[in-house]
Design an enzyme around this catalytic site. Structure first.
Site, PDB file in Angstrom:
ATOM      1  N   TYR A  29       0.826  -1.218   0.000  1.00 31.00           N
ATOM      2  CA  TYR A  29       0.000   0.000   0.000  1.00 31.00           C
ATOM      3  C   TYR A  29       0.861   1.269   0.000  1.00 31.00           C
ATOM      4  O   TYR A  29       0.491   2.268   0.620  1.00 31.00           O
ATOM      5  CB  TYR A  29      -0.977  -0.003   1.190  1.00 31.00           C
ATOM      6  CG  TYR A  29      -1.835  -1.237   1.192  1.00 31.00           C
ATOM      7  CD1 TYR A  29      -2.992  -1.296   0.412  1.00 31.00           C
ATOM      8  CD2 TYR A  29      -1.469  -2.357   1.924  1.00 31.00           C
ATOM      9  CE1 TYR A  29      -3.760  -2.436   0.373  1.00 31.00           C
ATOM     10  CE2 TYR A  29      -2.231  -3.520   1.877  1.00 31.00           C
ATOM     11  CZ  TYR A  29      -3.368  -3.546   1.101  1.00 31.00           C
ATOM     12  OH  TYR A  29      -4.120  -4.688   1.050  1.00 31.00           O
TER      13      TYR A  29
ATOM     14  N   TYR B 173     -11.932  -8.804   4.924  1.00 35.45           N
ATOM     15  CA  TYR B 173     -10.734  -8.658   4.080  1.00 35.45           C
ATOM     16  C   TYR B 173     -10.339 -10.043   3.594  1.00 35.45           C
ATOM     17  O   TYR B 173     -10.243 -10.987   4.387  1.00 35.45           O
ATOM     18  CB  TYR B 173      -9.566  -8.025   4.859  1.00 35.45           C
ATOM     19  CG  TYR B 173      -8.314  -7.972   4.019  1.00 35.45           C
ATOM     20  CD1 TYR B 173      -8.149  -6.978   3.049  1.00 35.45           C
ATOM     21  CD2 TYR B 173      -7.318  -8.934   4.127  1.00 35.45           C
ATOM     22  CE1 TYR B 173      -7.023  -6.941   2.232  1.00 35.45           C
ATOM     23  CE2 TYR B 173      -6.185  -8.911   3.318  1.00 35.45           C
ATOM     24  CZ  TYR B 173      -6.051  -7.914   2.380  1.00 35.45           C
ATOM     25  OH  TYR B 173      -4.942  -7.893   1.567  1.00 35.45           O
TER      26      TYR B 173
ATOM     27  N   ASP C  58     -12.793 -18.302   5.122  1.00 38.62           N
ATOM     28  CA  ASP C  58     -11.423 -17.842   4.911  1.00 38.62           C
ATOM     29  C   ASP C  58     -10.721 -17.842   6.268  1.00 38.62           C
ATOM     30  O   ASP C  58     -10.952 -16.962   7.088  1.00 38.62           O
ATOM     31  CB  ASP C  58     -11.456 -16.438   4.289  1.00 38.62           C
ATOM     32  CG  ASP C  58     -10.069 -15.840   4.114  1.00 38.62           C
ATOM     33  OD1 ASP C  58      -9.100 -16.411   4.648  1.00 38.62           O
ATOM     34  OD2 ASP C  58      -9.962 -14.794   3.453  1.00 38.62           O
TER      35      ASP C  58
ATOM     36  N   LYS D 204      -0.775 -18.019   5.569  1.00 40.59           N
ATOM     37  CA  LYS D 204      -0.031 -17.332   6.638  1.00 40.59           C
ATOM     38  C   LYS D 204       0.729 -18.289   7.562  1.00 40.59           C
ATOM     39  O   LYS D 204       1.847 -18.664   7.251  1.00 40.59           O
ATOM     40  CB  LYS D 204      -0.984 -16.431   7.419  1.00 40.59           C
ATOM     41  CG  LYS D 204      -1.437 -15.208   6.602  1.00 40.59           C
ATOM     42  CD  LYS D 204      -2.282 -14.296   7.436  1.00 40.59           C
ATOM     43  CE  LYS D 204      -2.804 -13.085   6.695  1.00 40.59           C
ATOM     44  NZ  LYS D 204      -1.799 -12.049   6.454  1.00 40.59           N
TER      45      LYS D 204
HETATM   46  C1  LIG Z   1      -8.416 -13.299   6.008  1.00 43.54           C
HETATM   47  C2  LIG Z   1      -7.403 -13.079   4.926  1.00 43.54           C
HETATM   48  N1  LIG Z   1      -7.619 -13.590   3.709  1.00 43.54           N
HETATM   49  C3  LIG Z   1      -6.738 -13.442   2.709  1.00 43.54           C
HETATM   50  C4  LIG Z   1      -5.558 -12.736   2.902  1.00 43.54           C
HETATM   51  C5  LIG Z   1      -4.597 -12.572   1.771  1.00 43.54           C
HETATM   52  O1  LIG Z   1      -3.446 -13.331   1.968  1.00 43.54           O
HETATM   53  P1  LIG Z   1      -2.089 -12.956   1.227  1.00 43.54           P
HETATM   54  O2  LIG Z   1      -1.648 -11.644   1.758  1.00 43.54           O
HETATM   55  O3  LIG Z   1      -1.172 -14.098   1.571  1.00 43.54           O
HETATM   56  O4  LIG Z   1      -2.400 -12.901  -0.235  1.00 43.54           O
HETATM   57  C6  LIG Z   1      -5.292 -12.181   4.150  1.00 43.54           C
HETATM   58  C7  LIG Z   1      -4.062 -11.404   4.384  1.00 43.54           C
HETATM   59  O5  LIG Z   1      -3.958 -10.574   5.266  1.00 43.54           O
HETATM   60  C8  LIG Z   1      -6.242 -12.352   5.200  1.00 43.54           C
HETATM   61  O6  LIG Z   1      -6.040 -11.837   6.422  1.00 43.54           O
END
Ligand SMILES: Cc1ncc(COP(=O)(O)O)c(C=O)c1O
Length: 444
Positions: free
Chosen positions: A32, A164, A265, A294
């Site tokens: 960002y 997110y 997610d 992660k």
């Molecule tokens: C809940 C969630 N989904 C997807 C992502 C995206 O993952 P990446 O940054 O490895 O692309 C993140 C990253 O912060 C996240 O917190």
């Protein structure tokens, strides 16, 4: 190019860091960030345990306790001997081979292990390279499932506000419209269906009116919905809010009632962060598709996974194109697979629940005084996550400076100062993280 030459050995450390930062500003895009860069990031020289060692002292500190686990990922800290050894061992065999037409033990064992530890019958695993891609794959699975069953009109997604899911295209379309800056992409992003954000409070009784709202929205759009996509229990980068697992159960019921798939997610929440191995476990819900990333590799390498149930896979297999049309170059990368397997074994071989609970207790105790600070609106802790919500937009530079002065690395954003320390963080260091959060809230 002359600017890119390695600094002369005679240059002092100050000059070397200066040069690195000048090159960084000129060439390197940060998350960002603008180009050319305007802020000077701290240069990290090495990391071990829960400490980041800086190339130069910053505000009197050369070492910082990591309060962020490198964005939820480094749950075992840095340079963990078991994980280092897993990478070294795999390096001695092969660092990478393509996954088309070939397979290998680290990826196969990891997939089988993930199928075993995730809820219910999530047993088919697609390995990819980042969380955003894992969400893209989840969406593709769901749309393809319905297409293959002769229902191509089911191609929209429903989510709740405040979420997110990553920065690539489909994930962006289900990020909170405001936080995800949808106005910037209007006319370009797919337009999804947004329910209201879930009422806050992990322990709060589910609000029947909100549950009815979820049922109503899913019912109204069911004919065009491929899936509901949400973060269960903790909305992370969209606003760091916790909600009742009852709402995840409500989504499962509504999806079942209206023939819509449910994607959870767990990229941020997976692997113990919220106090259960997966946040879905708080709700006792089995989704149709789950994304993890992660902490999957203990923060060592970039890898994510999308898991689905036989129902989803069988739907895809029934189509005129019976394959899942996705195949990244680094799919199933052996180094990442090996360290992910080792990280999962390491987590499950210890009393991780107690460890997460101890971090949780430490944050709760250390943040108790924060509720009295001027400008702090709310203090919340769940698992190894602590959040201070302010009544104003945080001054990121001032808040970060205050944390560094206190010897801690934090990355506040919007109206929040938050931390999710590595699980190995000892009581004293957790106390320092909490104190640094209070200092950041006071000065930010
Ligand atoms: C809940 C969630 N989904 C997807 C992502 C995206 O993952 P990446 O940054 O490895 O692309 C993140 C990253 O912060 C996240 O917190």
């Amino acid at each position: 190019m002359p600017e890119s030459t390695v600094p002369a050995a005679s240059a002092g450390p100050g000059a070397a860091t200066e040069e690195l930062l000048a090159l960084d500003r000129q060439h390197v895009w940060h998350p960002y960030g603008p180009m050319p860069g305007t802020a000077d990031p701290l240069v990290v020289e090495s990391a071990a345990g829960v400490r980041l060692r800086l190339a130069e002292p910053a505000h009197g500190q050369r070492e910082l306790i990591d309060g962020m686990s490198s964005w939820w990922s480094a749950v075992h800290g840095y340079r963990h001997p078991v994980l280092d050894e897993a990478v070294r061992d795999q390096l001695g065999r092969m660092s990478h081979v393509m996954f088309g037409g070939l397979t290998h033990e680290p990826a196969v064992r990891l997939a089988a292990r993930l199928a075993e530890v995730t809820p219910g019958d999530l047993e088919h695993v697609f390995l990819s390279d980042s969380g955003s891609v894992a969400v893209e794959v989840a969406v593709k699975m769901c749309l393809q499932h319905w297409r293959s069953l002769g229902r191509p009109e089911k191609r929209r997604l429903l989510t709740w506000r405040g979420g997110y899911h990553g920065d690539t295209w489909q994930p962006m379309s289900v990020c909170d419209p405001k936080g995800g800056m949808h106005h910037l992409w209007s006319g370009a992003l797919p337009v999804q269906v947004f329910a209201e954000a879930p009422p806050a409070g992990f322990a709060a009784e589910p609000d029947p009116a909100y549950v009815a709202h979820l049922h109503e929205q899913i019912g109204r759009h069911a004919h065009e919905l491929a899936a509901v996509v949400v973060e269960p229990v903790v909305q992370g980068a969209g606003g760091m809010r916790f909600h009742s697992p009852g709402y995840v159960r409500a989504l499962r019921e509504a999806c079942d009632a209206h023939d819509v798939l449910l994607v959870l997610d767990e990229i941020a929440t997976g692997f113990g962060r919220t106090g259960e191995l997966f946040a879905a476990d708080h709700a006792g819900v089995v989704p149709d598709v789950m994304c993890v990333g992660k902490a999957l590799t203990g923060g060592y390498l970039s890898m994510a996974a999308t898991l689905c149930t036989p129902r989803v896979a069988e739907g895809i297999a029934r189509g005129s194109v019976p394959v899942l049309a996705h195949g990244p170059t680094f799919m199933g990368n052996p180094l990442a697979s090996a360290v992910a397997g080792a990280s999962l074994d390491l987590l499950l071989s210890q009393d991780w629940r107690t460890r997460v609970q101890q971090v949780s207790d430490g944050l709760r105790t250390g943040l108790a005084e924060a509720a009295e600070l001027p400008g702090v609106r709310e203090v919340s802790v769940l698992g190894a996550i602590g959040v201070l919500r302010l009544d104003h937009e945080v001054d990121v530079a001032a808040a970060s400076r205050a944390a560094v002065r206190a010897g801690v690395w934090l990355r506040p954003f919007r109206d929040m100062v938050y931390a999710m320390p590595p699980y190995i963080t000892g009581d004293e260091d957790v106390a320092r993280i909490a104190a640094a959060m209070c200092a950041a809230a006071r000065e930010g």
